[in-house]
Design a protein around this motif. Structure first.
Motif, PDB file in Angstrom:
ATOM      1  N   UNK A 107       0.805  -1.217   0.000  1.00 22.39           N
ATOM      2  CA  UNK A 107       0.000   0.000   0.000  1.00 22.39           C
ATOM      3  C   UNK A 107       0.844   1.278   0.000  1.00 22.39           C
ATOM      4  N   UNK A 118      -5.760  -0.489  -6.777  1.00 23.30           N
ATOM      5  CA  UNK A 118      -5.881  -0.208  -5.332  1.00 23.30           C
ATOM      6  C   UNK A 118      -4.867  -0.998  -4.501  1.00 23.30           C
ATOM      7  N   UNK A 120      -5.361  -3.545  -2.829  1.00 28.60           N
ATOM      8  CA  UNK A 120      -5.985  -4.071  -1.617  1.00 28.60           C
ATOM      9  C   UNK A 120      -5.847  -5.588  -1.559  1.00 28.60           C
ATOM     10  N   UNK A 122      -6.960  -9.076   1.542  1.00 23.69           N
ATOM     11  CA  UNK A 122      -7.497  -9.463   2.840  1.00 23.69           C
ATOM     12  C   UNK A 122      -6.348  -9.726   3.802  1.00 23.69           C
ATOM     13  N   UNK A 160      -8.724 -11.551  -2.746  1.00 22.62           N
ATOM     14  CA  UNK A 160      -8.177 -11.077  -3.975  1.00 22.62           C
ATOM     15  C   UNK A 160      -7.169  -9.955  -3.723  1.00 22.62           C
ATOM     16  N   UNK A 162      -5.502  -6.958  -5.412  1.00 26.02           N
ATOM     17  CA  UNK A 162      -5.877  -6.140  -6.570  1.00 26.02           C
ATOM     18  C   UNK A 162      -4.661  -5.483  -7.218  1.00 26.02           C
TER      19      UNK A 162
END
Lengths: 254, 254, 254, 254
Positions: A107, A118, A120, A122, A160, A162
């Motif tokens: 990130x 993004x 992103x 989990x 997932x 991304x």
């Protein structure tokens, strides 16, 4: 061949504020990561470190110009990284500097800018066992490690994820909870090579793990450019704010 | 299936200021592009247009929320596109809106942001003949066109084209000068599909060409998402300025 | 659009010789697979079956010529499939027939011929739970299923799976033992589309599972060619035993 | 690092039967190709040659076992290459031997077997100028050559080239007639790396061209495996005629 000039960048905040992390990494995570690279590459690399709280985050133009491969670990303070430093790193990656992004660096501003998505995923920080399986056994980054690499405890990252489909998928991890993650991925962007490697939450001693250190060292070696010069792709127009007024191309015989 | 809701975005400046371009495209390039899509998709599409000089560039949140596929042509005024509009389009693409980028749109803010690279290329505006060869004859975008498509005159675009390696390479063009260009490329980013198609300089009547119109219509059909909802990839954290504070994932049985 | 003409091919031997398998699949695994496709595609598909012990394995030239997508399940008798039938299926796939390969079909003659590799993998038949995670949420094959799909019991297949890097990686599975597997992969070969999907050992009722049936039906829909004709790639020279004597290509304007 | 052990395989027939070819390549095309590799790699390679009319085509098990990278040029006599030699080469490639396939080698038995497709293309032997453009400027194979490489005369090869989408596309060629061709492609198969490079018809002195020699030498260096051992992917089952009876995998902690 000349030694690879490596700069290991660390956010170096958890180590200041959390006793548990300081216990695992008394000199900072960046020093442990740097030691692992030195351990595997020896004279083939010259490794320095830089951190967020240094002036310019320790990533001045001269430092980057003298860096073949930059590694990046950040987590709690992505937002504090100055945009002008991100611009500079971005330009150097597109010009041929290698980039190895570790764990929560997914990130970071530099990684999301290079990916365009993004980034992103989990996550669950509950001491999952992580198994790291090689799915491209010919890849230089996968040499010299067991199948699977076993990490006794680390944060879970799950799909997932991304990101753009990786150019090469090297590792897939599974976790105690049954989740899976594309944990070793490469991309080429401009003249630069990028390797993302998932392991390494600050709450666990992952960067002391022999095989994890080997993979990071392999990644550094792989990410060094074969091109002799550090240049942006030709007819360079990096910012998007102005119309390009360069010369027309007159062909191979002109 | 419901008709595809298409928004054709045009910069619409050359048509105002250059008589030659106005002559080729009396109602604006965007109207000609829109007509080509309608010609091929008929009732399967509902096509509207939007241009730079409309408020919010004609790309408000409601417009984008009601757009399945956006096409983008820009050239002289990339820098005038407001960053907040680019943010909005970016978010919609990652959430599942299709994007078809045409010709000089390669340097638009939205395309370079999605790609993460400079998107530079070589060019020469000297009436080259362009031949567009299919290299993936199974791809839906390549159906119904000759091999090669012959464009009598267009601007030359040549390699190296500084984009990420495309997920799928559909077309390669050659030019009178002998240059080549990866002229039809697809990428997936987030939940969105992106198609870049090279032909279409404002100085030539390329968007009146039957086969070029067919390819754009095919691209629109391909770019429409199969997903029923418009959502960002999960655990969404789009901006990079703040630490994510979402819930930990408790696994498939939780 | 015309209905998809599907042929479900089954080896149909375990069902004859093992009571346990016959109990799970009284009419043969192929009939259960066919029923799952009909359940999801309804009038959009016309489904027939064929098995090893029929003359020509039920895959005559007329049958293949009238098949848009062939699904393949085999295991114990790969070696009994006649080479001439494999040649015929290969030619049809390269000419545009879709192919969906299931589970132990990874070692079928047709799959290994199309892949060019050994297609080996690790396995363990001990009632592992399989979790099937989507890593390409935009892919048509991944629509309409949970993340993850939970299969209570199936054979474990683990990496390294010796196949060419897939064009698209759709699913990754994990197992009770912690292994991972690229369980949903696509490749394009010639004019044909190939989907490999891992679940489905004969010892478990996997093809009665609602989500597994959905994925197979999605795969069938995806694998149908967009090209109107069934033809080999041009200047066809399929066998390698003779020197090609075709006409020289005289260019786009000849 | 040890020198790369290279075997340059040549069909060596045109040189015997056509005066024109013998004039261009008095010692055989294979000797010229070998000389080019030696010229660029020097002590970093040990290069030998082998030809069709030697016993076992000069490719016995000991020769292959002592070969890190094999280069392959054939044209008129693909059908005369014995299947058992093709089997042997195939097994070695999947086990980690690099393979560089040149020009008309696209229709060799070994290449079509590794690809799984027809490997057809368009051609015209009429002295076209060939321009070879780099589309992956970071690739090791593209280092040290101009953009484009100019070959004054060679046979034209045009799309569609019926091969699997390459893992990496390094070069695209254009020709006097306006055709294009993906002329430098890489694939990974099993533990082996494969590079296809288009230039080199027997009627032209292409293998005396400095830049073409450089690319072939780069390709040889790239194709050498990083793996220390020559082994087939694990749980090896190369032929498809028998059911595998190996051991079940008991997991990472067994």
């Amino acid at each position: 061949m000349d030694p690879i000039r490596v700069t290991v960048w660390g956010e170096n905040r958890h180590e200041q504020t959390e006793e548990h992390v300081a216990g695992l990494y008394p000199e900072g995570m960046h020093e442990t990561i740097a030691a692992g690279i030195r351990e595997h590459l020896g004279d083939a690399a010259v490794v320095r470190t830089a951190t967020l709280d240094e002036p310019g985050h320790g990533l001045s133009e001269p430092v980057l110009a003298a860096t073949d491969v930059l590694t990046w670990w950040g987590h709690a303070a992505h937002g504090e990284v100055a945009d002008e430093v991100v611009d500079r790193v971005h330009r150097h990656v597109l010009s041929g500097m290698g980039l190895v992004v570790l764990h929560s660096g997914h990130w970071s501003k530099i990684f999301t800018r290079l990916m365009g998505t993004t980034c992103t995923l989990r996550w669950r920080n509950e001491h999952d066992r992580e198994l790291i399986w090689t799915v491209d056994p010919t890849h230089p980054i996968a040499q010299g490690v067991p199948h699977p690499i076993v990490v006794a405890e680390d944060e879970m990252y799950g799909e997932h994820f991304d990101v753009p489909p990786p150019d090469e998928l090297v590792f897939i991890s599974s976790f105690s909870g049954g989740e899976v993650f594309r944990s070793g991925c490469t991309w080429r962007r401009g003249h630069g090579r990028i390797f993302y490697f998932k392991p390494g939450d600050q709450d666990y001693p992952v960067y002391h793990h022999r095989d994890i250190r080997r993979v990071i060292a392999n990644g550094v070696r792989w990410a060094r450019s074969d091109r002799p010069e550090r240049v942006l792709p030709e007819l360079l127009r990096y910012d998007t704010g102005e119309f390009f007024t360069g010369r027309s191309y007159q062909g191979p015989t002109a």
